[in-house]
Motif scaffolding. Structure first.
Motif, PDB file in Angstrom:
ATOM      1  N   TYR A  27      58.666  39.741  59.528  1.00  0.00           N
ATOM      2  CA  TYR A  27      59.234  41.112  59.415  1.00  0.00           C
ATOM      3  C   TYR A  27      60.632  41.316  59.404  1.00  0.00           C
ATOM      4  O   TYR A  27      61.391  40.181  60.223  1.00  0.00           O
ATOM      5  N   ASP A  40      64.241  43.369  59.864  1.00  0.00           N
ATOM      6  CA  ASP A  40      65.014  44.464  60.015  1.00  0.00           C
ATOM      7  C   ASP A  40      66.146  44.355  60.977  1.00  0.00           C
ATOM      8  O   ASP A  40      66.574  43.199  61.224  1.00  0.00           O
ATOM      9  N   GLN A  76      63.680  48.833  52.048  1.00  0.00           N
ATOM     10  CA  GLN A  76      62.099  48.750  51.986  1.00  0.00           C
ATOM     11  C   GLN A  76      61.900  49.488  50.800  1.00  0.00           C
ATOM     12  O   GLN A  76      60.768  48.890  50.274  1.00  0.00           O
ATOM     13  N   TYR A  77      62.282  50.375  50.396  1.00  0.00           N
ATOM     14  CA  TYR A  77      61.862  51.113  49.042  1.00  0.00           C
ATOM     15  C   TYR A  77      63.102  51.313  48.113  1.00  0.00           C
ATOM     16  O   TYR A  77      63.819  52.293  48.437  1.00  0.00           O
ATOM     17  N   TYR A 104      58.305  40.820  55.051  1.00  0.00           N
ATOM     18  CA  TYR A 104      58.299  42.122  54.662  1.00  0.00           C
ATOM     19  C   TYR A 104      59.672  42.863  55.188  1.00  0.00           C
ATOM     20  O   TYR A 104      60.204  42.579  56.242  1.00  0.00           O
ATOM     21  N   HIS A 160      61.814  45.545  56.095  1.00  0.00           N
ATOM     22  CA  HIS A 160      61.823  46.997  56.686  1.00  0.00           C
ATOM     23  C   HIS A 160      63.094  47.833  56.799  1.00  0.00           C
ATOM     24  O   HIS A 160      63.551  48.653  57.097  1.00  0.00           O
ATOM     25  N   LYS A 169      67.426  48.748  56.125  1.00  0.00           N
ATOM     26  CA  LYS A 169      67.754  49.890  54.992  1.00  0.00           C
ATOM     27  C   LYS A 169      69.206  49.436  55.387  1.00  0.00           C
ATOM     28  O   LYS A 169      70.152  50.448  56.276  1.00  0.00           O
ATOM     29  N   ASN A 211      65.634  55.230  53.497  1.00  0.00           N
ATOM     30  CA  ASN A 211      65.296  54.448  52.326  1.00  0.00           C
ATOM     31  C   ASN A 211      65.964  54.909  51.133  1.00  0.00           C
ATOM     32  O   ASN A 211      66.283  56.266  51.203  1.00  0.00           O
TER      33      ASN A 211
END
Length: 402
Positions: free
Chosen positions: A53, A55, A143-144, A293, A295, A297, A312
């Protein structure tokens, strides 16, 4: 200062190990949430812990804390929080802990629909315009990546830059070697839901980078080859009486001007790399790979600006959800972030050196080479150099979610 979730399944280290006993045990959730990251590959659910993960978090000192505290107070009051909580003295107390010798500024920007605050969107657009006017770099880790409007903003900003350059070149003041190039590094995960694939495809297609969305690209191509007679027919060729039209996502995608890599550079002075992240390690005698993954931004611009927070690059974060970011022109921290992050992702080989245009151009070339070589390494069951791989998603969908 970050949208970090304080639960164990979101815990990880910078090494992003294949397995880590400190990450929460996966159980059935890993099976249902696993995503296919290579065309034709099946999700490998044989792991004991949640996936790696990625971040970031940071600590703010000084006057910007007053804005953070004010945001909290207003949210607390809107939610009907305990009125016995005395929050009136906190901002002044926090402000006393300053940042000695600071030569930069920090702004708190938000998306807060209840207060009609869209400064997060304004920040992304203004930062993009500034980046587009220079010959440096734009680094996005998000993330998006589903905000087509941002991609269009970048293209339009570069159109304006190239128009000015061509006008000067026509007067004999410029040569092709003087053409301003902006290098854009995009690091995103494969969309966590299939319904998010179309918006990701659209945002990438504006930048000519839709090829990594292999499933959606194939689906659109196949739909465009069909002959639409206005009615649907069964296998025997008999009319079913139902109207047969192209899916809306296909019509939408067909309207997007998708520049080739060559046109992207010649028309807009843009070079774009889109990467996903995976980690690798030997596990019981065989090499295994796993998605990291994302997460985070994070936005970095030319070693002169960065923004970090919860916003995001999608419609919800820009207009609907409550988001908060910091934005700062701290050049030293921006440069340090670029060197540290790029070094980690590339296995220590690509950091961009001083951040000069020539250094960034070399870093971009090396970044692309690492991704190509990592594809070969993975096909040969070898360990990856760092974490970088070209984005690949073999799923398709007709619903535009995100």
């Amino acid at each position: 200062m970050k949208g970090l979730n304080s639960v164990t399944d979101y815990w990880d280290t910078e090494e992003h190990l294949l397995e880590n006993p400190k990450r929460e045990a996966s159980g059935a959730r890993e099976v249902t949430e696993a995503v296919q990251v290579d065309a034709g590959a099946k999700a490998d659910a044989g792991f004991k812990t949640f996936k790696p993960y990625r971040d970031y978090a940071c600590r703010i000192k000084g006057g910007a804390l007053a804005s953070v505290q004010a945001n909290f107070i207003r949210a607390w009051d809107r939610a009907g929080g305990d009125t016995r909580f005395d929050h009136t003295e906190i901002p002044s107390a926090l402000q006393r802990e300053g940042a000695p010798g600071a030569n930069s500024s920090v702004q708190i920007i938000r998306t807060q629909p209840d207060e009609k605050d869209k400064t997060a969107k304004e920040m992304y657009f203004v930062a993009t315009d500034v980046a587009a006017a220079a010959t440096g770099y734009l680094y996005i880790e998000n993330q998006y990546f589903q905000y087509q409007e941002w991609s269009e903003r970048l293209i339009q900003a570069r159109k304006n830059v190239m128009a000015r350059w061509k006008a000067a070149a026509a007067k004999g003041c410029r040569t092709k070697g003087d053409m301003p190039l902006l290098h854009v590094f995009v690091v995103i995960p494969v969309p966590e839901r299939a319904q998010m694939v179309p918006r990701t495809y659209d945002a990438l297609a504006v930048l000519g980078q839709q090829s990594g969305m292999t499933g959606q690209s194939t689906f659109i191509e196949q739909e465009n080859k069909k002959t639409y007679t206005g009615v649907m027919c069964d296998e025997m060729g008999n009319s079913t009486g139902a109207l047969y039209t192209k899916p809306a996502v296909v019509e939408f995608a067909n309207d997007i001007d998708k520049p080739s890599v060559d046109a992207l550079e010649k028309k807009y002075g843009l070079k774009v790399a889109v990467a996903m992240l995976q980690t690798s390690a030997l596990d019981k005698g065989r090499m295994r790979y796993r998605e990291i993954y994302i997460h985070s931004k994070l936005l970095l611009v030319d070693d002169s600006f960065f923004s970090l927070g919860s916003a995001n690059l999608n419609q919800r974060s820009m207009a609907v959800d409550s988001e908060i970011n910091l934005a700062t022109n701290d050049a030293n921290k921006a440069a340090n972030l670029r060197q540290k992050i790029w070094g980690k992702l590339s296995g220590g080989t690509v950091k961009g050196k001083s951040g000069s245009p020539s250094d960034i151009a070399k870093a971009f070339f090396d970044w692309m080479e690492i991704m190509k070589q990592n594809v070969i390494r993975k096909e040969g069951s070898e360990s990856l150099n760092g974490f970088l791989l070209p984005l690949r998603d073999n799923r398709s969908a007709t619903q535009r979610l995100g």
